[in-house]
Scaffold this motif. Structure first.
Motif, short mmCIF file in Angstrom:
data_model
loop_
_atom_site.label_atom_id
_atom_site.label_comp_id
_atom_site.label_asym_id
_atom_site.label_seq_id
_atom_site.Cartn_x
_atom_site.Cartn_y
_atom_site.Cartn_z
N ILE A 19 15.81 9.07 8.41
CA ILE A 19 14.76 9.86 7.76
C ILE A 19 14.22 9.19 6.51
CG2 ILE A 19 14.35 12.03 6.53
CD1 ILE A 19 16.22 13.38 8.52
N VAL A 20 15.05 8.54 5.74
CA VAL A 20 14.65 7.98 4.44
C VAL A 20 13.44 7.04 4.53
CG1 VAL A 20 15.42 6.47 2.55
CG2 VAL A 20 16.84 8.37 3.28
N PRO A 21 13.35 6.12 5.49
CA PRO A 21 12.16 5.26 5.54
C PRO A 21 10.85 6.03 5.71
CG PRO A 21 13.88 4.36 6.93
CD PRO A 21 14.35 5.71 6.48
N PHE A 22 10.89 7.11 6.48
CA PHE A 22 9.69 7.93 6.68
C PHE A 22 9.30 8.65 5.39
CE2 PHE A 22 11.37 7.58 11.02
CZ PHE A 22 10.24 7.05 11.64
N VAL A 23 10.28 9.16 4.68
CA VAL A 23 10.02 9.84 3.41
C VAL A 23 9.45 8.86 2.39
CG1 VAL A 23 11.11 11.04 1.46
CG2 VAL A 23 11.76 11.63 3.81
N LEU A 24 10.04 7.68 2.29
CA LEU A 24 9.55 6.68 1.35
C LEU A 24 8.13 6.22 1.70
CD1 LEU A 24 12.75 4.51 0.82
CD2 LEU A 24 11.77 6.22 -0.73
N ASP A 25 7.85 6.05 2.99
CA ASP A 25 6.50 5.67 3.43
C ASP A 25 5.49 6.77 3.08
OD1 ASP A 25 4.59 3.99 4.89
OD2 ASP A 25 4.62 5.63 6.36
N TYR A 26 5.86 8.01 3.31
CA TYR A 26 4.98 9.14 3.00
C TYR A 26 4.67 9.18 1.50
CZ TYR A 26 3.40 13.92 2.23
OH TYR A 26 2.68 15.01 1.83
N LYS A 27 5.72 9.03 0.67
CA LYS A 27 5.52 9.05 -0.78
C LYS A 27 4.64 7.89 -1.23
CE LYS A 27 9.52 11.58 -2.44
NZ LYS A 27 10.65 11.58 -3.35
N LYS A 30 1.02 8.70 -0.30
CA LYS A 30 0.49 9.75 -1.18
C LYS A 30 0.17 9.19 -2.56
CE LYS A 30 -0.17 13.67 0.68
NZ LYS A 30 -1.55 14.11 0.79
N LYS A 31 1.03 8.33 -3.07
CA LYS A 31 0.79 7.72 -4.39
C LYS A 31 -0.47 6.86 -4.34
CE LYS A 31 2.86 4.82 -7.93
NZ LYS A 31 3.97 3.96 -8.31
N GLU A 33 -2.96 7.18 -2.25
CA GLU A 33 -4.10 8.09 -2.10
C GLU A 33 -4.49 8.68 -3.45
OE1 GLU A 33 -5.26 12.31 0.06
OE2 GLU A 33 -3.71 11.06 0.97
N ASN A 34 -3.51 9.12 -4.23
CA ASN A 34 -3.81 9.69 -5.54
C ASN A 34 -4.40 8.65 -6.48
OD1 ASN A 34 -2.99 12.27 -4.85
ND2 ASN A 34 -0.89 11.94 -5.50
N ASN A 35 -3.94 7.40 -6.40
CA ASN A 35 -4.48 6.33 -7.24
C ASN A 35 -5.94 6.04 -6.91
OD1 ASN A 35 -2.09 6.03 -8.62
ND2 ASN A 35 -1.38 4.29 -7.41
N LEU A 36 -6.35 6.27 -5.68
CA LEU A 36 -7.75 6.07 -5.29
C LEU A 36 -8.58 7.35 -5.49
CD1 LEU A 36 -7.29 3.95 -2.04
CD2 LEU A 36 -8.20 3.16 -4.22
N LEU A 37 -7.95 8.50 -5.34
CA LEU A 37 -8.66 9.78 -5.45
C LEU A 37 -9.13 10.07 -6.87
CD1 LEU A 37 -9.68 12.26 -3.98
CD2 LEU A 37 -7.44 13.31 -4.30
N GLU A 38 -8.33 9.72 -7.85
CA GLU A 38 -8.70 10.00 -9.25
C GLU A 38 -10.01 9.31 -9.64
OE1 GLU A 38 -7.59 12.34 -11.28
OE2 GLU A 38 -6.36 12.90 -9.56
N PRO A 39 -10.18 8.00 -9.39
CA PRO A 39 -11.47 7.38 -9.73
C PRO A 39 -12.64 7.97 -8.94
CG PRO A 39 -9.81 5.70 -9.30
CD PRO A 39 -9.21 7.02 -8.94
N LEU A 40 -12.39 8.37 -7.68
CA LEU A 40 -13.45 8.97 -6.86
C LEU A 40 -13.87 10.31 -7.46
CD1 LEU A 40 -14.97 8.34 -4.14
CD2 LEU A 40 -13.47 10.07 -3.14
N LYS A 41 -12.89 11.09 -7.93
CA LYS A 41 -13.21 12.37 -8.57
C LYS A 41 -14.03 12.16 -9.84
CE LYS A 41 -9.37 15.25 -6.99
NZ LYS A 41 -8.16 15.98 -7.41
N LYS A 42 -13.73 11.09 -10.58
CA LYS A 42 -14.49 10.79 -11.81
C LYS A 42 -15.94 10.46 -11.48
CE LYS A 42 -10.63 9.37 -14.67
NZ LYS A 42 -9.93 8.28 -15.33
N ILE A 43 -16.14 9.69 -10.41
CA ILE A 43 -17.51 9.37 -9.98
C ILE A 43 -18.25 10.65 -9.63
CG2 ILE A 43 -18.93 8.13 -8.29
CD1 ILE A 43 -16.49 6.23 -7.90
N ALA A 44 -17.58 11.54 -8.91
CA ALA A 44 -18.20 12.81 -8.51
C ALA A 44 -18.51 13.67 -9.73
CB ALA A 44 -17.27 13.55 -7.55
N GLN A 45 -17.59 13.73 -10.69
CA GLN A 45 -17.81 14.53 -11.90
C GLN A 45 -19.01 14.03 -12.69
OE1 GLN A 45 -13.99 14.33 -13.83
NE2 GLN A 45 -13.16 16.04 -12.66
N GLN A 46 -19.23 12.71 -12.70
CA GLN A 46 -20.38 12.15 -13.40
C GLN A 46 -21.70 12.64 -12.79
OE1 GLN A 46 -19.69 7.95 -13.10
NE2 GLN A 46 -18.16 7.94 -14.73
#
Length: 163
Positions: A19-27, A30-31, A33-46
């Motif tokens: 199970i651990v490799p799947f959990v680590l891959d998922y995390k 997600k990390k 995705e969040n690193n890319l989503l934050e700048p995208l949200k800033k572009i949208a907010q502008q």
């Protein structure tokens, strides 16, 4: 049949090992995705917009605000950042542009995708078309779901344009 502590411990350890490799891959995904989503949200907010739907692939993210009919794109590639925003009210249509290269081997010839882009054609004939690059074989050696993603988003954008 009795289950002793040693057998139970080995079973739990083996289960965790699976199970651990799947959990680590998922995390990790997600990390990323969040690193890319934050700048995208800033572009949208502008643009006074909010990302309602988005999708991540490799080193880029694309998102849309359906209410305000705006599409956003953010890409990080070898230290270079690419940001795009487009107001769909100014767009006539969206299409996928795929560039191929013909390769040959002993079995025959075949086409290889070398570039994949979304092209936005403006309603205003005097305005230049916008093109967003999703894949370039010179930068990334292989495709990893980009074709399906670009086709999906092209359809999604064209549905928004027709509403």
């Amino acid at each position: 049949m009795e289950l002793d502590f040693g057998t139970l411990a080995i079973g739990v350890f083996a289960l965790l090992l699976c199970i651990v490799p799947f959990v680590l891959d998922y995390k990790s995904r997600k990390k990323k995705e969040n690193n890319l989503l934050e700048p995208l949200k800033k572009i949208a907010q502008q643009q006074n917009c909010q990302i309602g739907e988005h999708e991540v692939c490799q080193n880029f993210i694309i998102g849309i605000d359906k209410g305000k009919k705006s599409v956003f794109f953010y890409k990080e590639e070898k230290g270079k950042i690419t940001e795009h925003f487009i107001d769909l009210a100014t767009i006539q249509t969206c299409k996928v542009i795929t560039s191929h290269k013909t390769m040959s081997n002993a079995k025959g010839s075949y086409k290889v995708i070398i570039q994949l882009e979304l092209n936005f054609i403006s309603k205003n004939q005097g305005k230049i078309e916008q093109t967003w690059e999703f894949f370039n074989a010179d930068v990334s050696p292989k495709l990893n779901g980009e074709v399906q993603l670009v086709e999906k988003w092209c359809k999604l954008i064209n549905v928004q344009l027709n509403n």
